[in-house]
Every structure is written in C-alpha cells, then in structure tokens.
Design a protein around this motif. Structure first.
Motif, PDB file in Angstrom:
ATOM      1  N   ASN A 221       0.887  -1.201   0.025  1.00  0.00           N
ATOM      2  CA  ASN A 221       0.059   0.069  -0.115  1.00  0.00           C
ATOM      3  C   ASN A 221       0.874   1.244  -0.215  1.00  0.00           C
ATOM      4  O   ASN A 221       0.444   2.103  -0.541  1.00  0.00           O
ATOM      5  N   ARG A 222       1.801   1.251   0.938  1.00  0.00           N
ATOM      6  CA  ARG A 222       2.938   2.276   0.947  1.00  0.00           C
ATOM      7  C   ARG A 222       3.489   2.615  -0.410  1.00  0.00           C
ATOM      8  O   ARG A 222       3.903   3.622  -1.129  1.00  0.00           O
TER       9      ARG A 222
ATOM     10  N   ILE B   4       2.690   1.563  -3.463  1.00  0.00           N
ATOM     11  CA  ILE B   4       1.766   2.149  -4.575  1.00  0.00           C
ATOM     12  C   ILE B   4       1.067   3.518  -4.263  1.00  0.00           C
ATOM     13  O   ILE B   4       0.974   4.395  -5.079  1.00  0.00           O
ATOM     14  N   TYR B   5       0.834   3.607  -3.300  1.00  0.00           N
ATOM     15  CA  TYR B   5       0.074   4.857  -2.816  1.00  0.00           C
ATOM     16  C   TYR B   5       0.792   5.959  -2.008  1.00  0.00           C
ATOM     17  O   TYR B   5       0.260   7.041  -2.132  1.00  0.00           O
TER      18      TYR B   5
ATOM     19  N   GLY C  69       0.202   9.637  -0.096  1.00  0.00           N
ATOM     20  CA  GLY C  69      -1.009  10.651  -0.771  1.00  0.00           C
ATOM     21  C   GLY C  69      -0.213  11.596  -1.747  1.00  0.00           C
ATOM     22  O   GLY C  69      -1.058  12.355  -2.384  1.00  0.00           O
TER      23      GLY C  69
ATOM     24  N   PRO D  53       2.749   8.916  -5.090  1.00  0.00           N
ATOM     25  CA  PRO D  53       2.464   7.519  -5.509  1.00  0.00           C
ATOM     26  C   PRO D  53       3.291   7.089  -6.409  1.00  0.00           C
ATOM     27  O   PRO D  53       3.964   7.785  -7.231  1.00  0.00           O
TER      28      PRO D  53
ATOM     29  N   TRP E  60      10.375   8.618  -4.142  1.00  0.00           N
ATOM     30  CA  TRP E  60       9.613   7.437  -3.729  1.00  0.00           C
ATOM     31  C   TRP E  60      10.503   6.853  -2.779  1.00  0.00           C
ATOM     32  O   TRP E  60       9.888   6.309  -1.787  1.00  0.00           O
TER      33      TRP E  60
ATOM     34  N   CYS F 166       3.143  -2.549 -12.241  1.00  0.00           N
ATOM     35  CA  CYS F 166       1.985  -1.917 -12.096  1.00  0.00           C
ATOM     36  C   CYS F 166       1.420  -1.472 -13.231  1.00  0.00           C
ATOM     37  O   CYS F 166       0.005  -1.851 -13.310  1.00  0.00           O
TER      38      CYS F 166
ATOM     39  N   GLN G 266      -1.762   7.618 -16.355  1.00  0.00           N
ATOM     40  CA  GLN G 266      -3.221   7.545 -15.636  1.00  0.00           C
ATOM     41  C   GLN G 266      -4.120   7.407 -16.967  1.00  0.00           C
ATOM     42  O   GLN G 266      -5.189   7.874 -16.995  1.00  0.00           O
TER      43      GLN G 266
END
Length: 451
Positions: free
Chosen positions: A219-220, A222-223, A226, A229, A238, A338, A403
């Motif tokens: 989770n950390r 990828i996301y 806040g 990401p 990152w 991803c 995106q």
C-alpha cells in the motif's frame, strides 16, 4: 571443473559454504525431511558401506564455496547435523538473510525456537530420528554417506544449469541471478530488504503484484503518503517516502521483511502468498521475457528477445551501476509491473480477461464496456504476434501516460498494425466478428484450427 566425492563428515567444521541471495529460500516439506532420515537409516541397516546422497554444484571463491545447486539438500543436512548433540556442523551461511544464519546457529547450540522454518524443520527431523539408533545413525552419516561436490570454473555459463533446473521450483532461476546483480550494488540495509521483498512479488507473474508483497508495504509502495504514488513519483522521492515508512514508526515492517522471505508471516503476507492457493493467471509473457522488455524500455534500446541471454544482458547492463542506478531501476520496474497489471490482458484458464485487483481471489472487470474492446484487440495481438512486437510499444505508451483511461489506451492500440499470415487469419476469423482471439490455434491448409 573439479569433481570430488566427499564424506559428509569431511564437511563438518571444514570448508565454508554460502547460499547466495539469488537462491530460493529453504522449502523442503515434512515428507522430504522424513524421507531423508528414512533413506539414510535404511542404507545403514542394510549394511551399505557407501551411500550417495546427491550433488553439490559450487563456485570456489577464495576460502568460500558459493552454492549454485544443491542448497536445499545442504541446508537439510546442516539441520540434521545440528541434532547430533556434539556441537559440530557444516560451516554454512546465508547471504543477506540474518534470521536464517541466527536460527541455524541457535540450533547448533542445542536451542529451540519458533517463527522460522529452520526450527519447525528441525522438529520434524528430530521426530524422524526417534525410530533410529541415534549414535549409530550419526556415525554412519559422517563416515559412510557421500556427496559429489562439483566446482565450476568462473567462466562457466550458468544458462546450461538453469535449463536443467527450470522444472525444479526450489532452485534458482535466471531472474534470481539478475536480482543478485542488482542486490550486490545496494549499500543501505533497509533498501536491500525492501528490494528483496519487492522482487519476490515481481517474479511471480501468475499473480498480481498486489498479492505478492506484504500488504502494508504494498500500500505504501503504490499509494505512498498521498503525495508521491509510485506511478507519478521520481525515484529519489519514492525511495525516501518508502524508507520513511520502515523506520520504526510503530508498524515494524522492516523487522518482518526477512521473515516474510523465509517464513511467511501471518501478519504481513497475504493469504495466497502464504498458502499458494490464490487464483492464478497465465500472463502474456514470462518473468524472463518481462525482464528483457524492462531492460530495453529502461535503456531505450530494442529489447533482446532470447531469454537465454537474460543474465548476459543484465550483467552488462549493471556492470558500471551504482546504488543510485539500482534504486532507479527497481522503482522503474515496479512502476512497469503496476502498469502491466492494470492495462494488459491475461488468461484465466482458456479465457482472456482484463481485471482490477481488489483483494485475494477478489477481482472485478476493468474499464467497463471499453474493457471488452481492449480484450478483443489485445488478444488479437497476443495470439498472432510475438509479445515484444506489441507489448513494448504498449508499455512505452503507458509509461508516458500512467493515468491513461481505457478509452485512451484503446485509441492507441488501434494505431498498431500487425503483419503476417497468422495475424491476417485471426483478424478475419475473430476480430472482425467482435470476438476475442483464442490462444492455442495453429494454421492448417490456410485456416486456423484448434490444438
């Protein structure tokens, strides 16, 4: 190449052996451990003066033997000798796996423990030994059981061995060796641990990356926090973010990473990683092929298509790399995976699908109605073209449009054109009728027929 037939007793408190980081974790089952004891005891009782237990393939570097093949057996024998009670053992260590080293040392001292596969394996071996005359068993083990040790020249191409070992899941793969090239360049211990856990998830192409990495760490990854990401951040930002989340902030993530690799933790590993019962898919490329594509996209060069050249490609690529280069590449390949998981089709049985990962065994169709069109078009390429011909441009597009909507990807895919007889047949037989192109078809008499 030097080949020696050695008594197991000659391994005790003698030469040093190291299991390199690219080797798989110890994974012998209870049945395999009990069979080891049973077979040796059977040879002793039958009066055999010599019992051959297998091979050990190594590289000899100074005063250390690096184990190329046979590490599972060598580890099992080390665990067995730890139960002899005389304090002697095989001088075996594990590169960058401190809990493995510590657990084996505890067993040699006659101590027990829990939380590591070595302790549970030792209990299984101890139970199997209850049916043996212990002193006679270990005397026979030392003096009458032999192992064949082969020392390879440094110039030997490991691809020959990987070809033999491909079907043996407990042995190293080309991807493991690629990781060893990367891992050796990292200086920071926290970064090395994060890289190890990441690579374990990356290497399993039959599952989503989300299901192969400890949940809280994923989770950390990828996301982020806040703000940064994975798909939108720069490498340095990152890594700074992900390291800040493993610095004793109360979650104890870093402390669990070594255990996650060797003995799957209930708390940090998703159920399908722990039990290997999660839903499995067939990807359009193998992990070796994915690594070759990643190398090409990272360098901007045309990818090598022969997966037998994988280790040569990465050995040359990483030769002059620093830790900064490795961090950048790991960030890049995680991002690429991803995008692959999000936008590229895979097979579930014989059916193509494009799914969004929710949780273990929980998926939903991706991109709504557009998803059906993406499946039809991508399956045309996947069934009729070499993967590099269409995946490289698609992934290149996605890297610059991280995106992208389903509609944007569909419009890009429509600009790609295949060629050749096979492509034309699929185009006419399936795509033109609005149907996905099935795999496992061959040409016969100018038509496609089911295998």
């Amino acid at each position: 190449m030097m080949i020696e037939m050695l008594k197991l007793g000659s391994l005790l408190e003698s030469d040093r052996y190291v299991i390199p980081v690219y080797q798989r974790e110890f994974a012998w089952s209870a049945e395999e451990l009990m069979r080891l004891v049973r077979d040796i005891e059977g040879a002793r009782k039958s009066g055999r003066s010599e019992y051959y237990i297998g091979t050990l393939v190594t590289f000899h570097d100074g005063d250390v033997y690096e184990v190329v093949d046979g590490q599972q057996r060598l580890t099992a024998l080390s665990l067995l000798f730890s139960l002899s009670g005389d304090g002697r053992g095989i001088r075996l260590s594990y590169e960058s796996r401190p809990s493995s080293v510590e657990s084996l040392e505890e067993l040699r001292k006659g101590k027990s423990g829990k939380g590591h596969i070595f302790f549970s394996s030792a209990l299984i071996l101890a139970e199997a030994l209850k049916g043996c005359e212990k002193d006679e068993f270990f005397c026979y083990l030392e003096n009458h059981v032999f192992i064949l040790r082969t020392c390879l020249r440094p110039s030997v191409d490991l691809n020959r061995y990987f070809k033999i070992m491909n079907s043996r899941t407990d042995q190293c793969t080309r991807g493991d060796v690629v990781f060893s090239y990367l891992f050796s360049k990292l200086d920071d211990s926290r970064e090395r641990e994060i890289a190890k856990v990441s690579w374990k998830g990356l290497s399993d192409m039959s599952h989503f990356l989300a299901g192969g990495i400890p949940e809280r760490l994923y989770n950390r990854m990828i996301y982020g926090d806040g703000i940064a990401p994975l798909t939108e951040s720069e490498s340095d930002a990152w890594w700074s973010m992900i390291k800040s989340h493993t610095e004793g902030d109360g979650d104890s993530i870093l402390a669990s990473l070594d255990d996650a690799l060797v003995f799957d933790s209930e708390e940090f590993i998703r159920p399908h990683v722990r039990s290997e019962k999660g839903q499995r898919f067939s990807p359009v490329v193998t992990f070796d092929e994915f690594l070759l594509i990643a190398a090409g996209l990272y360098t901007g060069e045309k990818p090598v298509t022969d997966d037998r050249a994988l280790t040569d490609v990465y050995q040359a690529l990483t030769a002059e790399w620093t830790d900064s280069d490795v961090r950048s590449f790991i960030h890049f390949i995680l991002k690429l995976r991803c995008l692959f998981d999000t936008y590229v089709i895979r097979r579930e049985g014989d059916e193509w699908c494009l799914l969004k990962y929710r949780d273990i065994n929980e998926y939903t169709p991706a991109f709504g109605k557009t998803g059906r069109e993406l499946i039809i078009l991508q399956s045309l390429f996947a069934s009729s073209m070499d993967s590099v011909c269409w995946l490289v441009p698609v992934l290149s597009f996605l890297l610059s449009h991280t995106q992208a909507s389903g509609e944007e990807l569909l419009e890009y895919l429509k600009t790609l054109k295949g060629e050749g007889r096979r492509y034309g047949l699929y185009l006419e037989e399936y795509f033109s009728k609005g149907l996905p192109s099935p795999p496992y078809l061959v040409e016969g008499n100018g038509k496609l027929r089911q295998v």
